[in-house]
Write a protein that holds these residues in place. Structure first.
Motif, PDB file in Angstrom:
ATOM      1  N   TYR A   1      -1.423  -1.644  -4.333  1.00  0.00           N
ATOM      2  CA  TYR A   1      -0.738  -1.996  -5.582  1.00  0.00           C
ATOM      3  C   TYR A   1      -0.327  -3.466  -5.537  1.00  0.00           C
ATOM      4  O   TYR A   1      -0.201  -4.071  -4.464  1.00  0.00           O
ATOM      5  N   ASP A   2      -0.106  -4.017  -6.724  1.00  0.00           N
ATOM      6  CA  ASP A   2       0.503  -5.342  -6.829  1.00  0.00           C
ATOM      7  C   ASP A   2       1.995  -5.238  -7.126  1.00  0.00           C
ATOM      8  O   ASP A   2       2.798  -5.984  -6.587  1.00  0.00           O
ATOM      9  N   GLU A   3       2.347  -4.294  -8.002  1.00  0.00           N
ATOM     10  CA  GLU A   3       3.746  -4.001  -8.295  1.00  0.00           C
ATOM     11  C   GLU A   3       3.914  -2.489  -8.276  1.00  0.00           C
ATOM     12  O   GLU A   3       3.079  -1.750  -8.818  1.00  0.00           O
ATOM     13  N   LEU A   4       4.998  -2.039  -7.658  1.00  0.00           N
ATOM     14  CA  LEU A   4       5.261  -0.606  -7.512  1.00  0.00           C
ATOM     15  C   LEU A   4       6.626  -0.274  -8.115  1.00  0.00           C
ATOM     16  O   LEU A   4       7.613  -0.958  -7.834  1.00  0.00           O
ATOM     17  N   VAL A   5       6.661   0.767  -8.939  1.00  0.00           N
ATOM     18  CA  VAL A   5       7.915   1.204  -9.557  1.00  0.00           C
ATOM     19  C   VAL A   5       8.234   2.621  -9.106  1.00  0.00           C
ATOM     20  O   VAL A   5       7.396   3.529  -9.209  1.00  0.00           O
ATOM     21  N   LEU A   6       9.445   2.808  -8.625  1.00  0.00           N
ATOM     22  CA  LEU A   6       9.924   4.134  -8.224  1.00  0.00           C
ATOM     23  C   LEU A   6      10.758   4.713  -9.367  1.00  0.00           C
ATOM     24  O   LEU A   6      11.855   4.221  -9.664  1.00  0.00           O
ATOM     25  N   ALA A   7      10.204   5.707 -10.034  1.00  0.00           N
ATOM     26  CA  ALA A   7      10.917   6.431 -11.091  1.00  0.00           C
ATOM     27  C   ALA A   7      10.984   7.887 -10.649  1.00  0.00           C
ATOM     28  O   ALA A   7      10.487   8.794 -11.305  1.00  0.00           O
TER      29      ALA A   7
ATOM     30  N   GLN B   1       0.846  -1.185   0.000  1.00  0.00           N
ATOM     31  CA  GLN B   1       0.000   0.000   0.000  1.00  0.00           C
ATOM     32  C   GLN B   1       0.887   1.242   0.000  1.00  0.00           C
ATOM     33  O   GLN B   1       2.022   1.215   0.502  1.00  0.00           O
ATOM     34  N   LEU B   2       0.365   2.315  -0.557  1.00  0.00           N
ATOM     35  CA  LEU B   2       1.043   3.605  -0.477  1.00  0.00           C
ATOM     36  C   LEU B   2       0.005   4.672  -0.147  1.00  0.00           C
ATOM     37  O   LEU B   2      -1.197   4.452  -0.292  1.00  0.00           O
ATOM     38  N   TRP B   3       0.510   5.810   0.323  1.00  0.00           N
ATOM     39  CA  TRP B   3      -0.384   6.885   0.742  1.00  0.00           C
ATOM     40  C   TRP B   3      -0.083   8.166  -0.025  1.00  0.00           C
ATOM     41  O   TRP B   3       1.083   8.546  -0.221  1.00  0.00           O
ATOM     42  N   LEU B   4      -1.142   8.808  -0.465  1.00  0.00           N
ATOM     43  CA  LEU B   4      -1.102  10.153  -1.036  1.00  0.00           C
ATOM     44  C   LEU B   4      -1.791  11.061  -0.025  1.00  0.00           C
ATOM     45  O   LEU B   4      -2.990  11.285  -0.087  1.00  0.00           O
ATOM     46  N   GLY B   5      -1.018  11.500   0.956  1.00  0.00           N
ATOM     47  CA  GLY B   5      -1.640  12.208   2.074  1.00  0.00           C
ATOM     48  C   GLY B   5      -2.501  11.235   2.855  1.00  0.00           C
ATOM     49  O   GLY B   5      -2.032  10.221   3.367  1.00  0.00           O
ATOM     50  N   GLU B   6      -3.795  11.500   2.942  1.00  0.00           N
ATOM     51  CA  GLU B   6      -4.722  10.638   3.676  1.00  0.00           C
ATOM     52  C   GLU B   6      -5.256   9.489   2.826  1.00  0.00           C
ATOM     53  O   GLU B   6      -5.819   8.536   3.348  1.00  0.00           O
ATOM     54  N   GLU B   7      -5.087   9.569   1.519  1.00  0.00           N
ATOM     55  CA  GLU B   7      -5.624   8.532   0.634  1.00  0.00           C
ATOM     56  C   GLU B   7      -4.686   7.325   0.582  1.00  0.00           C
ATOM     57  O   GLU B   7      -3.476   7.470   0.375  1.00  0.00           O
ATOM     58  N   CYS B   8      -5.255   6.148   0.736  1.00  0.00           N
ATOM     59  CA  CYS B   8      -4.488   4.903   0.664  1.00  0.00           C
ATOM     60  C   CYS B   8      -4.758   4.228  -0.678  1.00  0.00           C
ATOM     61  O   CYS B   8      -5.905   4.125  -1.114  1.00  0.00           O
ATOM     62  N   LEU B   9      -3.691   3.765  -1.317  1.00  0.00           N
ATOM     63  CA  LEU B   9      -3.806   3.134  -2.622  1.00  0.00           C
ATOM     64  C   LEU B   9      -3.068   1.797  -2.580  1.00  0.00           C
ATOM     65  O   LEU B   9      -1.892   1.746  -2.210  1.00  0.00           O
TER      66      LEU B   9
END
Length: 399
Positions: free
Chosen positions: A102-108, A92-100
């Motif tokens: 993921y199955d695969e996450l890429v850091l670019a 999971q990741l957070w955009l402020g208070e929003e939780c999203l």
């Protein structure tokens, strides 16, 4: 695993968008989410340092608006948003208070400009770096406002590396008065041996660039002492030698640092060289990957186009279940200084000596080790035509 699987890419520079396109060529069905802290326009970053002479605006440089990019990639695009936290265990990741999820996450995530000296708050808006399309538009706007105030649009560029030299050439060719300041005695000190750096310096001088090399910046502040006037006053660059330069805007070209804070906070292995990945582009945590300027592949951080493009193709294959290992060849750096073409492949091991041949501006420098083996090279002028031949002889970027 959720169905369809969710692929999230943080970053919409050349790495993020390049990966998204490579993914869609293989995978039409997965949910694809792109998260951008800027406007999300698709553009070629190398074009930024050639655009002033061509009188191109930020709009001109955009190859595709965000709406069109979404349609092309069948993706969700979150613009002007910042990921604040990642939990690799729960994916999971957070955009402020929003939780999203993921199955695969890429850091670019790219890299951020370094600021190695103090900048007074009242002139911070006129001490800029150009690291993306939004930065370019802001820099153009700052110059335009300076002209409206009756200033001559003098640009002080701090740093004589790749970015500093390219912008010095481009801005001067566009008609701006430019002063280039750097502690090194010759341009491109990290890429070129001194003899070739001197040729580039002479070419920039001939174009009209004023060079203050061998000088260190101490502080940057407003040139007016009256507090009410400081916001509109020209910028004063104070050098350690005591010299003071006054400009309409200061362009910092003092290097880039891989963006690693988000990765470190998530417990990923990362350091000064970037987020550490293997040749599959996998990080130290499962289901999290990295590429581009933020990534260090077995200790190598290559912040230029060809390695980035190869990494995007390799990672796309791995994300689609096609095991692929990154193979970086001896790709040279092409410096965009039309006043004197430059190509360099900097050596990654100790240089015993530089062998320099040619005359005038057309020089070839071969970096040799103790066994007289070619480990790098630099070319100027007409000698740049030998870049492919020498690349075949040089050791690969990843050994």
């Amino acid at each position: 695993m959720r169905d369809p699987r969710t692929l999230v890419i943080i970053g919409t520079g050349m790495a993020g968008i390049g990966l998204a396109r490579a993914l869609r060529a293989r995978d039409k069905d997965s949910r694809l989410i792109l998260i951008s802290q800027d406007s999300g326009h698709d553009y070629a970053k190398p074009m930024l340092s050639t655009a002033f002479a061509k009188k191109m605006s930020g709009t001109d440089l955009s190859r595709q608006a965000p709406v069109a990019l979404v349609d092309e990639l069948n993706a969700e695009l979150r613009t002007h948003q910042r990921v604040t936290a990642i939990d690799g265990d729960t994916r999971q990741l957070w955009l402020g208070e929003e939780c999203l999820a993921y199955d695969e996450l890429v850091l670019a995530l790219g890299a951020a400009p370094r600021r190695p000296f103090p900048v007074a708050a009242e002139v911070a808006s006129r001490v800029q770096s150009i690291n993306d399309l939004d930065d370019y538009a802001a820099f153009c706007a700052t110059l335009a406002k300076a002209r409206e105030r009756g200033e001559d649009g003098h640009v002080v560029i701090v740093g004589a590396g790749l970015v500093g030299c390219e912008y010095a050439n481009d801005l001067t060719a566009a008609g701006h008065r430019v002063t280039l300041v750097a502690p090194e005695e010759t341009p491109l000190d990290g890429l070129l041996p001194q003899a070739l750096g001197q040729r580039l310096g002479a070419a920039l001088d001939g174009l009209g660039v004023t060079r203050r090399q061998g000088e260190m910046v101490e502080t940057i502040a407003a040139s007016s002492g009256e507090e009410a006037e400081r916001q509109a006053a020209p910028v004063e660059v104070r050098l350690q030698s005591g010299r003071r330069l006054t400009g309409s805007v200061v362009l910092l070209a003092t290097g880039l640092a891989p963006r690693i804070r988000l990765a470190q906070a998530a417990g990923l292995s990362a350091g000064g060289d970037g987020i550490r990945v293997d040749r599959h582009l996998a990080t130290s945590q499962a289901h999290i990957w990295a590429l581009g300027d933020c990534a260090s592949v077995e200790g190598v951080n290559a912040m230029y186009v060809q390695p980035l493009q190869m990494a995007a193709r390799t990672l796309a294959a791995n994300l689609c279940g096609e095991p692929s290992v990154l193979d970086w060849k001896a790709w040279p750096v092409l410096v965009k200084t039309p006043v004197l073409p430059v190509v360099a492949y900097p050596p990654r091991s100790a240089v015993a000596r530089w062998e320099i041949t040619g005359e005038g501006d057309d020089l070839e420098a071969r970096a040799l080790d103790m066994n007289e083996r070619l480990i790098g090279y630099a070319l100027t002028g007409a000698a740049v035509r030998r870049k492919v031949e020498l690349a075949r002889q040089a050791p690969p970027l990843l050994g």
